[in-house]
Write a protein that holds these residues in place. Structure first.
Motif, mmCIF file in Angstrom:
data_model
loop_
_atom_site.group_PDB
_atom_site.id
_atom_site.type_symbol
_atom_site.label_atom_id
_atom_site.label_comp_id
_atom_site.label_asym_id
_atom_site.label_seq_id
_atom_site.Cartn_x
_atom_site.Cartn_y
_atom_site.Cartn_z
ATOM 1 N N LEU A 63 41.023 45.763 38.752
ATOM 2 C CA LEU A 63 41.457 46.041 40.122
ATOM 3 C C LEU A 63 40.351 45.714 41.124
ATOM 4 C CD1 LEU A 63 43.422 49.398 39.684
ATOM 5 C CD2 LEU A 63 44.369 47.097 40.003
ATOM 6 N N LEU A 64 39.096 45.962 40.731
ATOM 7 C CA LEU A 64 37.993 45.578 41.620
ATOM 8 C C LEU A 64 37.922 44.062 41.747
ATOM 9 C CD1 LEU A 64 35.541 46.145 43.369
ATOM 10 C CD2 LEU A 64 34.146 46.232 41.279
ATOM 11 N N LEU A 65 38.119 43.357 40.632
ATOM 12 C CA LEU A 65 38.102 41.892 40.684
ATOM 13 C C LEU A 65 39.226 41.369 41.578
ATOM 14 C CD1 LEU A 65 37.375 41.101 36.923
ATOM 15 C CD2 LEU A 65 35.758 41.127 38.831
ATOM 16 N N ARG A 66 40.391 42.020 41.506
ATOM 17 C CA ARG A 66 41.491 41.617 42.381
ATOM 18 C C ARG A 66 41.151 41.915 43.841
ATOM 19 N NH1 ARG A 66 47.050 43.918 40.114
ATOM 20 N NH2 ARG A 66 47.777 42.783 41.968
ATOM 21 N N GLY A 67 40.452 43.026 44.076
ATOM 22 C CA GLY A 67 40.009 43.338 45.432
ATOM 23 C C GLY A 67 39.060 42.282 45.962
ATOM 24 N N ILE A 68 38.173 41.800 45.088
ATOM 25 C CA ILE A 68 37.252 40.728 45.481
ATOM 26 C C ILE A 68 38.041 39.466 45.808
ATOM 27 C CG2 ILE A 68 35.404 39.212 44.657
ATOM 28 C CD1 ILE A 68 34.366 41.608 43.028
ATOM 29 N N GLY A 69 39.095 39.183 45.021
ATOM 30 C CA GLY A 69 39.939 38.021 45.284
ATOM 31 C C GLY A 69 40.611 38.114 46.646
ATOM 32 N N LEU A 70 41.097 39.312 47.000
ATOM 33 C CA LEU A 70 41.707 39.514 48.314
ATOM 34 C C LEU A 70 40.658 39.347 49.416
ATOM 35 C CD1 LEU A 70 43.915 42.618 47.467
ATOM 36 C CD2 LEU A 70 44.749 40.336 48.031
ATOM 37 N N TYR A 71 39.460 39.796 49.147
ATOM 38 C CA TYR A 71 38.330 39.665 50.073
ATOM 39 C C TYR A 71 38.074 38.183 50.373
ATOM 40 C CZ TYR A 71 33.434 40.584 51.589
ATOM 41 O OH TYR A 71 32.256 40.681 52.270
ATOM 42 N N VAL A 72 38.041 37.383 49.317
ATOM 43 C CA VAL A 72 37.748 35.956 49.475
ATOM 44 C C VAL A 72 38.853 35.254 50.262
ATOM 45 C CG1 VAL A 72 37.471 33.776 48.225
ATOM 46 C CG2 VAL A 72 36.315 35.834 47.406
ATOM 47 N N ARG A 73 40.119 35.673 50.036
ATOM 48 C CA ARG A 73 41.237 35.007 50.702
ATOM 49 C C ARG A 73 41.437 35.457 52.148
ATOM 50 N NH1 ARG A 73 43.781 35.928 45.636
ATOM 51 N NH2 ARG A 73 45.183 37.502 46.499
ATOM 52 N N LEU A 131 45.009 49.057 45.684
ATOM 53 C CA LEU A 131 45.806 48.700 44.504
ATOM 54 C C LEU A 131 45.809 49.848 43.487
ATOM 55 C CD1 LEU A 131 44.667 44.997 43.952
ATOM 56 C CD2 LEU A 131 46.785 45.805 45.006
ATOM 57 N N LEU A 132 44.654 50.509 43.305
ATOM 58 C CA LEU A 132 44.584 51.650 42.392
ATOM 59 C C LEU A 132 45.529 52.758 42.849
ATOM 60 C CD1 LEU A 132 43.264 53.225 40.037
ATOM 61 C CD2 LEU A 132 41.498 53.954 41.664
ATOM 62 N N ALA A 133 45.538 53.031 44.159
ATOM 63 C CA ALA A 133 46.426 54.073 44.691
ATOM 64 C C ALA A 133 47.887 53.716 44.431
ATOM 65 C CB ALA A 133 46.176 54.246 46.192
ATOM 66 N N ARG A 134 48.254 52.466 44.686
ATOM 67 C CA ARG A 134 49.637 52.037 44.464
ATOM 68 C C ARG A 134 50.009 52.169 42.985
ATOM 69 N NH1 ARG A 134 52.181 49.492 48.529
ATOM 70 N NH2 ARG A 134 53.577 48.440 47.067
ATOM 71 N N ARG A 135 49.100 51.769 42.107
ATOM 72 C CA ARG A 135 49.389 51.878 40.673
ATOM 73 C C ARG A 135 49.548 53.336 40.262
ATOM 74 N NH1 ARG A 135 46.057 48.654 36.069
ATOM 75 N NH2 ARG A 135 47.188 46.981 37.123
ATOM 76 N N SER A 136 48.677 54.197 40.748
ATOM 77 C CA SER A 136 48.740 55.615 40.362
ATOM 78 C C SER A 136 50.009 56.284 40.877
ATOM 79 C CB SER A 136 47.505 56.361 40.880
ATOM 80 O OG SER A 136 47.520 56.455 42.291
ATOM 81 N N LEU A 137 50.593 55.734 41.934
ATOM 82 C CA LEU A 137 51.827 56.289 42.501
ATOM 83 C C LEU A 137 53.077 55.559 42.024
ATOM 84 C CD1 LEU A 137 50.516 56.836 46.143
ATOM 85 C CD2 LEU A 137 51.040 58.611 44.450
ATOM 86 N N GLY A 138 52.891 54.611 41.099
ATOM 87 C CA GLY A 138 54.033 53.905 40.534
ATOM 88 C C GLY A 138 54.642 52.883 41.464
ATOM 89 N N GLU A 139 53.878 52.375 42.430
ATOM 90 C CA GLU A 139 54.371 51.382 43.373
ATOM 91 C C GLU A 139 53.920 49.982 42.938
ATOM 92 O OE1 GLU A 139 53.323 52.480 47.351
ATOM 93 O OE2 GLU A 139 54.049 54.540 47.107
ATOM 94 N N PRO A 140 54.618 48.938 43.373
ATOM 95 C CA PRO A 140 54.301 47.561 42.914
ATOM 96 C C PRO A 140 52.878 47.155 43.273
ATOM 97 C CG PRO A 140 56.417 47.629 44.054
ATOM 98 C CD PRO A 140 55.776 48.956 44.284
#
Length: 263
Positions: A23-33, A250-259
């Motif tokens: 999830l951190l790596l995905r956050g970095i990807g969003l950062y770059v984009r 993204l972690l919050a969404r996953r923990s709450l069962g959201e996409p």
């Protein structure tokens, strides 16, 4: 001979831990984009980071004196054993100082940069469909929530830090087990702190935040410990703070069962 089999629950926990790191790596990807918006998040981190670097540099400068202060029993030991005791004490101070610095840096930076990080979190939410049930939170109420939560989490970091500091004086254990425990404690506190904005957006407060993250502890620890280790790298906390906020959303969404996949 039959190979030993790893229990499925252990394998699942390890997979979820790695998923949290991802999830951190995905956050970095969003950062770059999205560099334009994400770079705004670096500004408050730079301001806070300068203060914390100065504070930690001061700790490094006086650590020998602190080590001598807490080891008076070693004054009459032979030079080799006395030096070893004080090196262990110094490492304990630096290690727990690092734990407290990372957690308090994050807490203070989130308060200082609340509007920036709220905007980053909102943009990430929109990429994945938005919150299931959004609650309008006025700016000052959001700031008070952020400040109050940060103070509580800093208090917890001190509460955990004191026994870890004491354990850090134990030879071998203090230099092996204690750093891992410190990273786990610091990672957990960071994760709880960083998901504050998306949970607040849904009208959920700190107890609900903790409960949701505890339901998938391996994922939470995977994310939080990855952030903690990155924040220990020089300039890592400053440069990766916006990415950590994005990953925490993204972690919050996953923990709450959201996409957590883009629509």
């Amino acid at each position: 001979m039959t190979a030993a089999r790893i229990p499925a629950s252990t394998t699942s926990a390890a997979r979820r831990f790695l998923g949290g790191t991802g999830l951190l790596l995905r956050g970095i990807g969003l950062y770059v984009r999205s560099p334009g918006l994400m770079l705004l998040g670096v500004v408050p981190a730079l301001i806070t980071g300068a203060l914390f670097v100065a504070a930690y540099a001061t700790l490094v400068y006086v650590v020998d004196d602190l080590a001598a202060l807490v080891t008076p029993f070693a004054d009459n030991w032979s030079e080799g054993w006395r030096s070893l005791a004080r090196v262990v004490a110094g490492l304990a101070f630096l290690g727990i100082g690092g734990l407290l610095a990372v957690v308090t840096f994050t807490a203070v930076t989130l308060v200082v940069g609340d509007p920036f990080y709220e905007k980053i979190s909102e943009r990430v939410e929109r990429r994945y469909g938005g919150p299931a049930a959004e609650v309008e939170v006025p700016f000052w109420a959001s700031l008070r929530r952020s400040a109050g939560d940060s103070l509580r989490l800093v208090g917890l970091s001190i509460l955990f830090g004191v026994p870890l500091l004491a354990a850090g004086f134990v030879p071998v254990v203090g230099q092996t087990v204690v750093p891992v425990l410190g990273a786990a404690v610091g990672g957990w506190l960071l994760a709880v702190e960083l998901v504050g904005a998306p949970f607040s957006r849904r009208g959920r407060h700190l107890p609900e935040r903790r409960a949701a993250l505890k339901a998938d502890r391996p994922t939470t620890l995977g994310f939080g410990m990855a952030v903690f280790v990155c924040f220990l790298i020089p300039l890592g906390a400053v440069l990766l703070m916006p990415a950590a906020v994005a990953g925490a959303t993204l972690l919050a969404r996953r923990s709450l069962g959201e996409p957590t996949e883009e629509r």
